[in-house]
Write a protein that holds these residues in place. Structure first.
Motif, PDB file in Angstrom:
ATOM      1  N   ILE A 155     110.321  11.331 -61.045  1.00 26.64           N
ATOM      2  CA  ILE A 155     109.771  10.399 -60.059  1.00 26.64           C
ATOM      3  C   ILE A 155     108.661  11.088 -59.278  1.00 26.64           C
ATOM      4  N   ARG A 156     107.526  10.410 -59.162  1.00 37.76           N
ATOM      5  CA  ARG A 156     106.370  10.934 -58.431  1.00 37.76           C
ATOM      6  C   ARG A 156     105.904   9.903 -57.424  1.00 37.76           C
ATOM      7  N   ALA A 157     105.273  10.369 -56.347  1.00 42.23           N
ATOM      8  CA  ALA A 157     104.640   9.482 -55.370  1.00 42.23           C
ATOM      9  C   ALA A 157     103.591  10.276 -54.616  1.00 42.23           C
ATOM     10  N   PRO A 158     102.585   9.604 -54.051  1.00 44.91           N
ATOM     11  CA  PRO A 158     101.527  10.309 -53.317  1.00 44.91           C
ATOM     12  C   PRO A 158     102.094  11.175 -52.191  1.00 44.91           C
ATOM     13  N   GLY A 159     101.647  12.418 -52.157  1.00 48.08           N
ATOM     14  CA  GLY A 159     102.055  13.322 -51.081  1.00 48.08           C
ATOM     15  C   GLY A 159     103.436  13.911 -51.227  1.00 48.08           C
ATOM     16  N   MET A 160     104.095  13.633 -52.355  1.00 48.20           N
ATOM     17  CA  MET A 160     105.469  14.094 -52.556  1.00 48.20           C
ATOM     18  C   MET A 160     105.547  15.033 -53.754  1.00 48.20           C
ATOM     19  N   GLY A 161     106.508  15.965 -53.702  1.00 50.32           N
ATOM     20  CA  GLY A 161     106.788  16.787 -54.870  1.00 50.32           C
ATOM     21  C   GLY A 161     107.530  15.983 -55.926  1.00 50.32           C
ATOM     22  N   LEU A 162     107.708  16.577 -57.100  1.00 44.79           N
ATOM     23  CA  LEU A 162     108.450  15.906 -58.177  1.00 44.79           C
ATOM     24  C   LEU A 162     109.926  15.772 -57.814  1.00 44.79           C
ATOM     25  N   LEU A 163     110.494  14.640 -58.152  1.00 42.48           N
ATOM     26  CA  LEU A 163     111.939  14.464 -58.046  1.00 42.48           C
ATOM     27  C   LEU A 163     112.477  14.245 -59.452  1.00 42.48           C
ATOM     28  N   LYS A 164     113.440  15.063 -59.844  1.00 38.86           N
ATOM     29  CA  LYS A 164     114.075  14.890 -61.152  1.00 38.86           C
ATOM     30  C   LYS A 164     115.492  14.387 -60.942  1.00 38.86           C
ATOM     31  N   VAL A 165     115.819  13.302 -61.648  1.00 42.51           N
ATOM     32  CA  VAL A 165     117.146  12.693 -61.530  1.00 42.51           C
ATOM     33  C   VAL A 165     117.797  12.721 -62.908  1.00 42.51           C
ATOM     34  N   SER A 166     118.948  13.336 -63.005  1.00 43.89           N
ATOM     35  CA  SER A 166     119.643  13.443 -64.288  1.00 43.89           C
ATOM     36  C   SER A 166     119.989  12.056 -64.830  1.00 43.89           C
TER      37      SER A 166
ATOM     38  N   ALA B 146     117.804  13.408 -53.895  1.00 44.06           N
ATOM     39  CA  ALA B 146     117.132  12.113 -54.062  1.00 44.06           C
ATOM     40  C   ALA B 146     117.089  11.358 -52.733  1.00 44.06           C
ATOM     41  N   ALA B 147     118.179  11.441 -51.960  1.00 42.71           N
ATOM     42  CA  ALA B 147     118.221  10.762 -50.655  1.00 42.71           C
ATOM     43  C   ALA B 147     117.144  11.320 -49.726  1.00 42.71           C
ATOM     44  N   GLU B 148     117.004  12.625 -49.693  1.00 41.33           N
ATOM     45  CA  GLU B 148     115.994  13.257 -48.828  1.00 41.33           C
ATOM     46  C   GLU B 148     114.581  12.884 -49.274  1.00 41.33           C
ATOM     47  N   TRP B 149     114.364  12.862 -50.581  1.00 37.11           N
ATOM     48  CA  TRP B 149     113.037  12.553 -51.128  1.00 37.11           C
ATOM     49  C   TRP B 149     112.603  11.139 -50.715  1.00 37.11           C
ATOM     50  N   PHE B 150     113.477  10.163 -50.954  1.00 38.78           N
ATOM     51  CA  PHE B 150     113.127   8.777 -50.613  1.00 38.78           C
ATOM     52  C   PHE B 150     113.101   8.551 -49.110  1.00 38.78           C
ATOM     53  N   SER B 151     113.963   9.234 -48.360  1.00 40.17           N
ATOM     54  CA  SER B 151     113.933   9.102 -46.896  1.00 40.17           C
ATOM     55  C   SER B 151     112.603   9.600 -46.346  1.00 40.17           C
ATOM     56  N   LYS B 152     112.131  10.704 -46.888  1.00 32.88           N
ATOM     57  CA  LYS B 152     110.845  11.254 -46.452  1.00 32.88           C
ATOM     58  C   LYS B 152     109.701  10.330 -46.839  1.00 32.88           C
ATOM     59  N   TYR B 153     109.728   9.819 -48.062  1.00 34.39           N
ATOM     60  CA  TYR B 153     108.619   8.988 -48.540  1.00 34.39           C
ATOM     61  C   TYR B 153     108.553   7.654 -47.791  1.00 34.39           C
TER      62      TYR B 153
END
Length: 307
Positions: A85-96, A123-130
């Motif tokens: 998973i990618r989004a502007p301004g965010m690092g890569l998120l890999k979900v098994s 994943a929760a932290e990534w989406f909360s930040k985005y």
């Protein structure tokens, strides 16, 4: 009526995470709840309620990547297989893609609520930040949960986290007809279709009741009423009301369905269920680009269509 080749498959799109960007694929395995991987994940708030582009348009910019072999019939993920998973301004998120273990209760999408599988803290932290709000990524738990489609239109069928039905079909001709009315033409990604067909007249799909795609039979159960998401540019996440306003001029329920009580809706595309999903059979259960689309049964006018 006999079988008529009406169109062919132009595009196949799968949306693994609800309201995030889709993946265009060459083929996709068909299941009773939709294409494999379609809307199997969803982002929820601290109360377990779904996030969608209607409220968080920046989800349009979240890109999803899968292993290409994930769309081969019979493929099963290994412990190393990931959704990226990618989004502007965010690092890569890999979900098994192997099943997570933790369960979370009270997850809801529209009228349905139940439990789901939680994808964990990272994943929760990534989406909360985005998103800028407390969020979690959850996966549909098909082993313990069932989400039924509306029995008034498709009794006995089920879906995962899609809005209402397992599949959505739109013709390229319908998009072309809409674009002739718009100041700026728009791409098909505004409409979140799973199957885009070409070779038929604009809005032919309004009339279809039963169709065959390659050797798989689908029922067209309900015209798709369109929401705010069609106004959101999927490349910029900026909304422009022109699409809805234009559809109101020639695709509203008062125009298309004069004999029914108006609901203030506009329509584009057909919701489908896979008719023989519970019937077994040895045929390949995959749809591929270029597959022929045959009409087995249709109504004579849009006014007769279910909506």
């Amino acid at each position: 009526m006999g079988e008529i080749i009406a169109a062919k498959v132009k595009s196949i799109l799968v949306y693994p995470v609800k309201s995030c960007r889709g993946i265009s694929v060459l083929q996709a395995p068909v299941t009773s709840t939709g294409f494999r991987w379609d809307r199997q994940w969803m982002i929820v708030n601290e109360n377990g309620r779904m996030y969608t582009q209607r409220v968080e348009p920046k989800l349009a910019l979240v890109q999803i990547e899968f292993p290409s072999e994930a769309f081969v019939e019979g493929w099963e993920p290994s412990s190393n297989s990931c959704m990226v998973i990618r989004a502007p301004g965010m690092g890569l998120l890999k979900v098994s893609l192997s099943k997570p273990r933790a369960k979370v209760d009270d997850v809801s999408v529209w009228e349905w609520s139940g439990s789901a599988l939680d994808e964990g803290a990272e994943a929760a932290e990534w989406f909360s930040k985005y998103i800028g709000k407390t969020s979690r990524l959850v996966r549909f738990d098909s082993a313990t949960q069932t989400r039924s489609t509306d029995p008034d239109y498709a009794r006995g069928y089920k879906t995962m986290f899609s809005d209402q039905y397992p599949f959505l079909l739109i013709s390229q001709g319908s998009l072309d007809a809409l674009n002739r009315h718009l100041k700026e033409p728009i791409p098909i990604d505004r409409f979140r279709a799973n199957i885009v067909v070409e070779g038929c007249k604009p809005f032919s799909e309004d009339l279809w009741k039963d169709i065959k795609v390659n050797k798989l039979t689908f029922s067209c159960v309900k015209l798709c009423s369109r929401c705010k998401m069609t106004t959101i540019n999927q490349q910029t996440a900026v909304a422009n009301p022109e699409v809805t306003e234009t559809l109101q001029g020639f695709r509203s329920d008062t125009i298309l369905l004069p004999n029914k009580k108006p609901k203030g809706q506009v329509y584009m595309g057909q919701n489908l269920v896979w008719k023989d999903c519970y019937g077994g059979g040895g045929n390949s259960k995959v749809i591929r680009l270029g597959d022929p689309v045959s009409v087995l049964r249709q109504v004579s006018s849009t006014a007769e269509a279910a909506a």
